[in-house]
Design an enzyme around this catalytic site. Structure first.
Site, PDB file in Angstrom:
ATOM      1  N   ARG A 176       1.144   3.326 -15.215  1.00  0.00           N
ATOM      2  CA  ARG A 176       0.410   3.176 -13.943  1.00  0.00           C
ATOM      3  C   ARG A 176      -0.811   4.099 -13.853  1.00  0.00           C
ATOM      4  O   ARG A 176      -1.123   4.661 -12.794  1.00  0.00           O
ATOM      5  CB  ARG A 176       1.338   3.440 -12.735  1.00  0.00           C
ATOM      6  CG  ARG A 176       2.499   2.508 -12.633  1.00  0.00           C
ATOM      7  CD  ARG A 176       2.109   1.040 -12.439  1.00  0.00           C
ATOM      8  NE  ARG A 176       3.276   0.197 -12.650  1.00  0.00           N
ATOM      9  CZ  ARG A 176       3.577  -0.377 -13.816  1.00  0.00           C
ATOM     10  NH1 ARG A 176       2.782  -0.252 -14.857  1.00  0.00           N
ATOM     11  NH2 ARG A 176       4.662  -1.096 -13.939  1.00  0.00           N
ATOM     12  N   SER A 226       6.178  -0.822  -5.011  1.00  0.00           N
ATOM     13  CA  SER A 226       6.984   0.373  -5.302  1.00  0.00           C
ATOM     14  C   SER A 226       6.212   1.603  -4.862  1.00  0.00           C
ATOM     15  O   SER A 226       5.069   1.793  -5.283  1.00  0.00           O
ATOM     16  CB  SER A 226       7.249   0.489  -6.800  1.00  0.00           C
ATOM     17  OG  SER A 226       7.982  -0.613  -7.233  1.00  0.00           O
ATOM     18  N   GLU A 296       3.366   6.424  -6.468  1.00  0.00           N
ATOM     19  CA  GLU A 296       2.475   5.498  -7.188  1.00  0.00           C
ATOM     20  C   GLU A 296       1.322   5.117  -6.255  1.00  0.00           C
ATOM     21  O   GLU A 296       0.197   4.886  -6.672  1.00  0.00           O
ATOM     22  CB  GLU A 296       3.280   4.255  -7.586  1.00  0.00           C
ATOM     23  CG  GLU A 296       2.468   3.227  -8.348  1.00  0.00           C
ATOM     24  CD  GLU A 296       3.302   2.037  -8.807  1.00  0.00           C
ATOM     25  OE1 GLU A 296       4.477   2.238  -9.189  1.00  0.00           O
ATOM     26  OE2 GLU A 296       2.772   0.919  -8.764  1.00  0.00           O
TER      27      GLU A 296
HETATM   28  C1  LIG Z   1       4.414  -6.580  -2.553  1.00  0.00           C
HETATM   29  C2  LIG Z   1       3.768  -5.759  -3.636  1.00  0.00           C
HETATM   30  C3  LIG Z   1       4.236  -5.843  -4.939  1.00  0.00           C
HETATM   31  C4  LIG Z   1       3.640  -5.086  -5.947  1.00  0.00           C
HETATM   32  N1  LIG Z   1       4.124  -5.196  -7.218  1.00  0.00           N
HETATM   33  C5  LIG Z   1       3.545  -4.480  -8.207  1.00  0.00           C
HETATM   34  C6  LIG Z   1       4.041  -4.589  -9.549  1.00  0.00           C
HETATM   35  O1  LIG Z   1       4.953  -5.342  -9.852  1.00  0.00           O
HETATM   36  N2  LIG Z   1       3.430  -3.838 -10.509  1.00  0.00           N
HETATM   37  C7  LIG Z   1       2.389  -2.997 -10.221  1.00  0.00           C
HETATM   38  O2  LIG Z   1       1.872  -2.340 -11.145  1.00  0.00           O
HETATM   39  N3  LIG Z   1       1.905  -2.876  -8.969  1.00  0.00           N
HETATM   40  C8  LIG Z   1       2.461  -3.593  -7.955  1.00  0.00           C
HETATM   41  N4  LIG Z   1       1.977  -3.470  -6.682  1.00  0.00           N
HETATM   42  C9  LIG Z   1       0.903  -2.500  -6.395  1.00  0.00           C
HETATM   43  C10 LIG Z   1      -0.531  -3.068  -6.483  1.00  0.00           C
HETATM   44  O3  LIG Z   1      -0.545  -4.458  -6.237  1.00  0.00           O
HETATM   45  C11 LIG Z   1      -1.167  -2.776  -7.834  1.00  0.00           C
HETATM   46  O4  LIG Z   1      -1.268  -1.393  -8.078  1.00  0.00           O
HETATM   47  C12 LIG Z   1      -2.571  -3.392  -7.953  1.00  0.00           C
HETATM   48  O5  LIG Z   1      -3.003  -3.295  -9.274  1.00  0.00           O
HETATM   49  C13 LIG Z   1      -3.601  -2.707  -7.056  1.00  0.00           C
HETATM   50  O6  LIG Z   1      -4.779  -3.517  -7.058  1.00  0.00           O
HETATM   51  P1  LIG Z   1      -5.742  -3.552  -5.796  1.00  0.00           P
HETATM   52  O7  LIG Z   1      -6.888  -4.425  -6.127  1.00  0.00           O
HETATM   53  O8  LIG Z   1      -4.984  -3.881  -4.569  1.00  0.00           O
HETATM   54  O9  LIG Z   1      -6.236  -2.046  -5.787  1.00  0.00           O
HETATM   55  P2  LIG Z   1      -6.457  -1.078  -4.524  1.00  0.00           P
HETATM   56  O10 LIG Z   1      -5.133  -0.800  -3.893  1.00  0.00           O
HETATM   57  O11 LIG Z   1      -7.542  -1.609  -3.665  1.00  0.00           O
HETATM   58  O12 LIG Z   1      -6.961   0.223  -5.274  1.00  0.00           O
HETATM   59  C14 LIG Z   1      -6.124   0.928  -6.164  1.00  0.00           C
HETATM   60  C15 LIG Z   1      -6.952   2.021  -6.862  1.00  0.00           C
HETATM   61  O13 LIG Z   1      -7.898   1.425  -7.708  1.00  0.00           O
HETATM   62  C16 LIG Z   1      -9.237   1.781  -7.332  1.00  0.00           C
HETATM   63  N5  LIG Z   1     -10.039   0.577  -7.573  1.00  0.00           N
HETATM   64  C17 LIG Z   1      -9.805  -0.685  -7.131  1.00  0.00           C
HETATM   65  N6  LIG Z   1     -10.705  -1.526  -7.652  1.00  0.00           N
HETATM   66  C18 LIG Z   1     -11.530  -0.778  -8.436  1.00  0.00           C
HETATM   67  C19 LIG Z   1     -12.661  -1.077  -9.249  1.00  0.00           C
HETATM   68  N7  LIG Z   1     -13.152  -2.310  -9.389  1.00  0.00           N
HETATM   69  N8  LIG Z   1     -13.263  -0.049  -9.918  1.00  0.00           N
HETATM   70  C20 LIG Z   1     -12.794   1.218  -9.797  1.00  0.00           C
HETATM   71  N9  LIG Z   1     -11.731   1.546  -9.040  1.00  0.00           N
HETATM   72  C21 LIG Z   1     -11.121   0.562  -8.370  1.00  0.00           C
HETATM   73  C22 LIG Z   1      -9.142   2.229  -5.888  1.00  0.00           C
HETATM   74  O14 LIG Z   1     -10.144   3.173  -5.569  1.00  0.00           O
HETATM   75  C23 LIG Z   1      -7.761   2.881  -5.894  1.00  0.00           C
HETATM   76  O15 LIG Z   1      -7.837   4.184  -6.441  1.00  0.00           O
HETATM   77  C24 LIG Z   1       2.553  -4.221  -5.637  1.00  0.00           C
HETATM   78  C25 LIG Z   1       2.068  -4.151  -4.328  1.00  0.00           C
HETATM   79  C26 LIG Z   1       2.663  -4.914  -3.326  1.00  0.00           C
HETATM   80  C27 LIG Z   1       2.114  -4.837  -1.937  1.00  0.00           C
END
Ligand SMILES: Cc1cc2nc3c(=O)[nH]c(=O)nc-3n(C[C@H](O)[C@H](O)[C@H](O)COP(=O)(O)OP(=O)(O)OC[C@H]3O[C@@H](n4cnc5c(N)ncnc54)[C@H](O)[C@@H]3O)c2cc1C
Length: 304
Positions: A176, A226, A296
């Site tokens: 992660r 998580s 996380e």
């Molecule tokens: C119901 C649910 C289930 C989930 N299941 C999983 C799972 O199975 N596995 C898992 O790994 N995660 C899971 N997640 C967590 C999450 O979906 C992941 O971590 C996902 O990759 C985050 O992506 P995001 O676009 O929402 O990022 P954000 O939450 O918007 O940002 C996350 C981080 O990335 C940075 N960021 C985002 N985009 C960029 C970019 N283009 N350039 C630079 N920095 C950037 C942000 O500044 C922040 O630090 C889950 C979440 C939920 C709500």
């Protein structure tokens, strides 16, 4: 924010993509978080590059977000500009076993596109509600798959406004995490290397994994997935359950009864409620089992 910065932004961003004092609760899956001074829905890569270069030059604080599915933003919000990379930067092209995807594409859309081209490798990601950019940053993963296994390279924007192509080995992927957690790079796009497969089998695997998610995870509540990383040799959810915290609540934040590894917003949680519950869970698990739970979820802004 100075008037000069504001004027520059207004010249570059159409009014409907520019929101002032925008509650971050509307843009995070936890459904909490105070207002960002300014919130920009990025319309194109060119626009993003210009804005970021300008902000860097003027030391204007800014925060890049994707789908907000791994963020806990404080009730006090964010003092600066939030750049949301989503629809406006979500193109995908397929060439043989390679798929080039812009950072704002949803992982679920990328997975669907891969299946349509009979490409295997993204099945694990079909149910993760993040953008490709966020998934690269977090090295998102599930069910034995993770982004690092399918990334050929990632194009990023560095703090000098230059574009760099980082191949898999320079991405410093870990559990992660990636180099971008520690460096101020913005993910512009990723080149994924997938494998030819059978479209029917690929879709069946995605359906199966999504059904497993629905059965095990509290998807009916707002959360960020998580809450904690898996500590080596343990499962966070099991430790939390064994510490007697199943259903434990602070304000509107609760340890999910369905899956103790999830903290959920049961209705009207504040970000502070969630923050305090995270701390309390960490303390109780440490006290009981001498294991440190590392969140996380990424916390943004000030908490009490
Ligand atoms: C119901 C649910 C289930 C989930 N299941 C999983 C799972 O199975 N596995 C898992 O790994 N995660 C899971 N997640 C967590 C999450 O979906 C992941 O971590 C996902 O990759 C985050 O992506 P995001 O676009 O929402 O990022 P954000 O939450 O918007 O940002 C996350 C981080 O990335 C940075 N960021 C985002 N985009 C960029 C970019 N283009 N350039 C630079 N920095 C950037 C942000 O500044 C922040 O630090 C889950 C979440 C939920 C709500």
């Amino acid at each position: 924010m100075t008037e000069t910065v504001e004027r520059f932004i207004r010249q570059l961003v159409e009014p409907e993509y520019l929101l002032q004092n925008e509650p971050m609760a509307k843009h995070t899956t936890f459904r909490v978080g105070g207002a960002a001074d300014m919130f920009i829905r990025i319309q194109s890569m060119e626009q993003l590059i210009k804005l970021a270069a300008y902000f860097e030059q003027l030391h204007q604080p800014y925060l890049v977000v994707g789908n907000g599915s791994n963020l806990l933003v404080s009730d006090r919000g964010y003092r600066g500009v939030v750049l949301q990379i989503g629809d406006g930067m979500s193109s995908m092209t397929v060439d043989g076993e390679f798929m080039r995807v812009q950072a704002g594409a949803l992982l679920s859309s990328a997975a669907a596109q891969a299946a349509q081209h009979s490409l295997s490798g993204l099945e694990f990601a079909a149910g993760i509600p993040g953008s490709v950019g966020g998934a690269v940053v977090m090295n998102a993963g599930a069910y034995d798959g993770e982004m690092s296994q399918i990334i050929e390279n990632v194009t990023v924007l560095n703090e000098q406004g230059g574009q760099m192509v980082l191949d898999r080995d320079t991405m410093e992927f870990g559990y992660r995490t990636s180099i971008i957690r520690n460096r101020p790079f913005i993910v512009l796009e990723a080149l994924l290397h997938l494998r030819k497969g059978d479209a029917g089998e690929i879709r069946a695997r995605m359906d199966d994994l999504n059904a497993r998610r629905r059965a095990k995870q509290p998807l009916e509540f707002a959360s960020a997935g998580s809450t904690f990383k898996r500590p080596e040799g343990y499962f966070a959810g099991k430790l939390i359950m064994d510490a007697g915290l199943r259903g434990y609540r602070i304000g509107g934040a609760q340890v999910s009864e369905k899956h103790c590894g999830f903290i959920i917003n049961v209705g009207n949680a504040s970000a502070q409620d969630i923050y305090e519950l995270i701390e309390e869970v960490q303390e109780k698990v440490k006290e009981r089992f001498h294991v440190e739970l590392e969140p996380e979820v990424i916390r943004i802004g000030d908490f009490l």
